[in-house]
Design a protein around this motif. Structure first.
Motif, PDB file in Angstrom:
ATOM      1  N   PRO A  23       0.831  -1.209   0.000  1.00 47.00           N
ATOM      2  CA  PRO A  23       0.000   0.000   0.000  1.00 47.00           C
ATOM      3  C   PRO A  23       0.860   1.251   0.000  1.00 47.00           C
ATOM      4  CG  PRO A  23       0.185  -0.860   2.211  1.00 47.00           C
ATOM      5  CD  PRO A  23       0.932  -1.823   1.298  1.00 47.00           C
ATOM      6  N   SER A  26       1.804   6.131  -4.405  1.00 41.88           N
ATOM      7  CA  SER A  26       1.000   7.206  -4.978  1.00 41.88           C
ATOM      8  C   SER A  26       1.827   7.965  -6.004  1.00 41.88           C
ATOM      9  CB  SER A  26       0.521   8.155  -3.877  1.00 41.88           C
ATOM     10  OG  SER A  26       1.632   8.722  -3.213  1.00 41.88           O
ATOM     11  N   CYS A  36       6.959   6.030  -3.044  1.00 37.29           N
ATOM     12  CA  CYS A  36       6.698   4.814  -2.266  1.00 37.29           C
ATOM     13  C   CYS A  36       7.709   4.686  -1.136  1.00 37.29           C
ATOM     14  CB  CYS A  36       6.708   3.574  -3.144  1.00 37.29           C
ATOM     15  SG  CYS A  36       8.261   3.234  -3.959  1.00 37.29           S
ATOM     16  N   TYR A  54      -5.819  -3.119  -9.886  1.00 39.69           N
ATOM     17  CA  TYR A  54      -6.476  -1.822  -9.955  1.00 39.69           C
ATOM     18  C   TYR A  54      -7.983  -2.052  -9.947  1.00 39.69           C
ATOM     19  CZ  TYR A  54      -7.270  -2.677 -14.954  1.00 39.69           C
ATOM     20  OH  TYR A  54      -7.663  -3.220 -16.156  1.00 39.69           O
ATOM     21  N   SER A  55      -8.704  -1.026  -9.598  1.00 35.61           N
ATOM     22  CA  SER A  55     -10.161  -1.102  -9.568  1.00 35.61           C
ATOM     23  C   SER A  55     -10.718  -0.556 -10.871  1.00 35.61           C
ATOM     24  CB  SER A  55     -10.697  -0.287  -8.393  1.00 35.61           C
ATOM     25  OG  SER A  55     -12.102  -0.164  -8.489  1.00 35.61           O
ATOM     26  N   ASP A  58     -12.085   2.973 -10.412  1.00 40.37           N
ATOM     27  CA  ASP A  58     -11.191   4.045  -9.955  1.00 40.37           C
ATOM     28  C   ASP A  58     -10.073   4.235 -10.982  1.00 40.37           C
ATOM     29  OD1 ASP A  58      -9.582   5.852  -8.589  1.00 40.37           O
ATOM     30  OD2 ASP A  58      -8.936   4.391  -7.078  1.00 40.37           O
ATOM     31  N   GLU A  60      -7.835   6.450 -11.195  1.00 39.30           N
ATOM     32  CA  GLU A  60      -6.549   6.816 -10.599  1.00 39.30           C
ATOM     33  C   GLU A  60      -5.734   5.578 -10.228  1.00 39.30           C
ATOM     34  OE1 GLU A  60      -4.974   9.875 -10.370  1.00 39.30           O
ATOM     35  OE2 GLU A  60      -6.621  10.299 -11.744  1.00 39.30           O
ATOM     36  N   SER A  61      -6.387   4.520  -9.786  1.00 39.51           N
ATOM     37  CA  SER A  61      -5.652   3.290  -9.455  1.00 39.51           C
ATOM     38  C   SER A  61      -5.044   2.680 -10.718  1.00 39.51           C
ATOM     39  CB  SER A  61      -6.561   2.279  -8.747  1.00 39.51           C
ATOM     40  OG  SER A  61      -7.544   1.751  -9.611  1.00 39.51           O
ATOM     41  N   LEU A  64      -1.865   4.732 -12.034  1.00 40.28           N
ATOM     42  CA  LEU A  64      -0.667   4.504 -11.246  1.00 40.28           C
ATOM     43  C   LEU A  64       0.205   3.373 -11.807  1.00 40.28           C
ATOM     44  CD1 LEU A  64       0.725   5.195  -8.479  1.00 40.28           C
ATOM     45  CD2 LEU A  64      -0.658   3.363  -7.516  1.00 40.28           C
TER      46      LEU A  64
END
Length: 183
Positions: A23, A26, A36, A54-55, A58, A60-61, A64
């Motif tokens: 986790p 970003s 990270c 990733y979702s 989302d 943004e996920s 990344l």
């Protein structure tokens, strides 16, 4: 991030799988670079394969993933490490922000495979994706039996031979005993 360990059998071979949940990755503000923790860099350094989750709800996920892959490439510039892009929340089609074709395109660009799953509806898709990655790892590693990393040729530390340890301990104890009586 948490470390999860599981053992299972693929093609008659016992596999020990460790999954490091990473986790807190970003994007840095106004750049396409990632930020990270050092723990994540250590996990990247020793990883034999990667699953980018990733979702589909989302964007943004998803955004990344490319910078994360570039970060991994800086750590492993010449390694051919298997990669799986896993799109999660496949059951939330009405809230979809990431089209399936974009996930497939990115997987092809990064040299990985792609799957879309719903962990909520069934863990089978997730399990199958991890098994596919492990099979790919097994094929790419071939007969290395965990001794060498592909591309990097780093020898992994071996656990010490117990007989050798006992012999050394006995030698150390007997030499101390002799030097103690000589004084």
């Amino acid at each position: 991030g948490a470390l999860y360990s599981r053992k299972f059998t693929i093609d008659g071979e016992q596999i020990s799988l460790q999954v490091q949940d990473t986790p807190f990755v970003s994007l840095e503000e106004d750049t396409d670079s990632i930020c990270c923790q050092e723990q994540i860099n250590r996990s990247i350094y020793w990883a034999d394969g990667f699953v980018f989750v990733y979702s589909i709800t989302d964007y943004e996920s998803f955004r990344l993933l490319r910078p994360l892959h570039q970060h991994i490439r800086r750590i492993h510039p010449h390694a051919n490490i298997p990669l799986l892009l896993m799109a999660n929340k496949g059951d939330l089609l009405r809230a979809r922000q990431v089209p399936c074709r974009e996930g497939l395109q990115l997987a092809a660009e990064l040299g990985g495979t792609h799957c879309e799953v719903s962990a909520r509806e069934s863990c089978e898709g997730v399990r199958d994706a991890f098994q596919q990655l492990c099979q790919e790892l097994s094929r790419s590693c071939g007969g290395c039996n965990g001794e060498k990393r592909r591309g990097l040729h780093l020898v992994r530390p071996k656990s010490p031979n117990m007989q050798d340890l006992k012999r050394r301990l006995k030698q150390a104890l007997t030499s101390k005993g002799k030097s103690g009586t000589a004084l």
